[in-house]
Design a protein around this motif. Sequence first.
Motif, mmCIF file in Angstrom:
data_model
loop_
_atom_site.group_PDB
_atom_site.id
_atom_site.type_symbol
_atom_site.label_atom_id
_atom_site.label_comp_id
_atom_site.label_asym_id
_atom_site.label_seq_id
_atom_site.Cartn_x
_atom_site.Cartn_y
_atom_site.Cartn_z
ATOM 1 N N GLU A 136 -3.006 16.496 32.934
ATOM 2 C CA GLU A 136 -3.171 15.176 33.539
ATOM 3 C C GLU A 136 -4.501 14.521 33.153
ATOM 4 N N LEU A 137 -5.417 15.301 32.599
ATOM 5 C CA LEU A 137 -6.703 14.763 32.156
ATOM 6 C C LEU A 137 -6.796 14.682 30.636
ATOM 7 N N SER A 138 -5.667 14.866 29.953
ATOM 8 C CA SER A 138 -5.663 14.917 28.500
ATOM 9 C C SER A 138 -5.022 13.700 27.843
ATOM 10 N N ILE A 139 -4.373 12.859 28.619
ATOM 11 C CA ILE A 139 -3.721 11.673 28.069
ATOM 12 C C ILE A 139 -4.745 10.548 27.959
ATOM 13 N N ASN A 140 -4.815 9.931 26.794
ATOM 14 C CA ASN A 140 -5.781 8.859 26.587
ATOM 15 C C ASN A 140 -5.184 7.476 26.837
ATOM 16 N N LYS A 141 -3.939 7.271 26.371
ATOM 17 C CA LYS A 141 -3.351 5.939 26.474
ATOM 18 C C LYS A 141 -1.838 6.033 26.466
ATOM 19 N N VAL A 142 -1.179 5.141 27.223
ATOM 20 C CA VAL A 142 0.273 5.012 27.201
ATOM 21 C C VAL A 142 0.599 3.539 26.929
ATOM 22 N N GLY A 143 1.438 3.272 25.964
ATOM 23 C CA GLY A 143 1.820 1.912 25.630
ATOM 24 C C GLY A 143 3.066 1.946 24.746
ATOM 25 N N HIS A 144 3.528 0.808 24.257
ATOM 26 C CA HIS A 144 2.890 -0.491 24.301
ATOM 27 C C HIS A 144 3.787 -1.520 24.998
ATOM 28 N N ALA A 145 4.749 -1.029 25.786
ATOM 29 C CA ALA A 145 5.666 -1.960 26.453
ATOM 30 C C ALA A 145 5.986 -1.484 27.863
#
Length: 219
Positions: free
Chosen positions: A28-37
């Motif tokens: 849970e502390l390893s994700i940098n970004k979720v995108g793009h829609a």
Amino acid sequence: MKVLKRFPFSLKVEKAFDDNGNLKQPKELSINKVGHALHEIDPVFKEFSCSEKVSSLLFSLGYKKPVIIQSMYIFKQPGIGGEVTPHQDNSFLYTEPKTCTGLWLALEDATVVNGCLWAIPESQKNGLVRRFIRGDDGVYFDRPSPSYDQKDFVPIEVKAGSLVVIHGDLIHQSFENQSSNSRHAYSLHAVDTDGCKWAEDNWIRRKVEPKPLYASGQT
């Protein structure tokens, strides 16, 4: 405006693994970004992104037929939240004439230590420097990045709940998160579809037409 969809959803994990391929910290502390829609596929993000407050803001900026073209949840995790180099949003989401505006919502306090935004004041007046395009061989910038003097940048420290409105030609960046606290933010980018042409060589492409936002009272 014809817009082709290629990547409705992507997940970015940055600097999260050690040399042996193991996570340095909990997932849970390893994700940098979720995108793009996110605004298209998740009802919670859609409700905010397409809200009357957002549409009213865009109409107040002179938009005639705005659409949310991109949305990202940025975690900026402690220790792995990486640097975002100087850039202009119009480089990535180009229309003729240029119409991109960024809406950056701080979900946690953003400080110099945990990686707040930095920008060069009034740099939007100097026009677009370069574009990020998709060609037959992949994605690339059409020209090298200029050299920037870091003394020209000023920090934009804001409290959680603050919304930063970013002109598409404004040069901005952020540094690594050097704190023990995350710096969560939700980022939207809007373009106008009234009399504006979406560049066919933009890196992001969509299979369906994005739905325009409406002013209060419109249907």
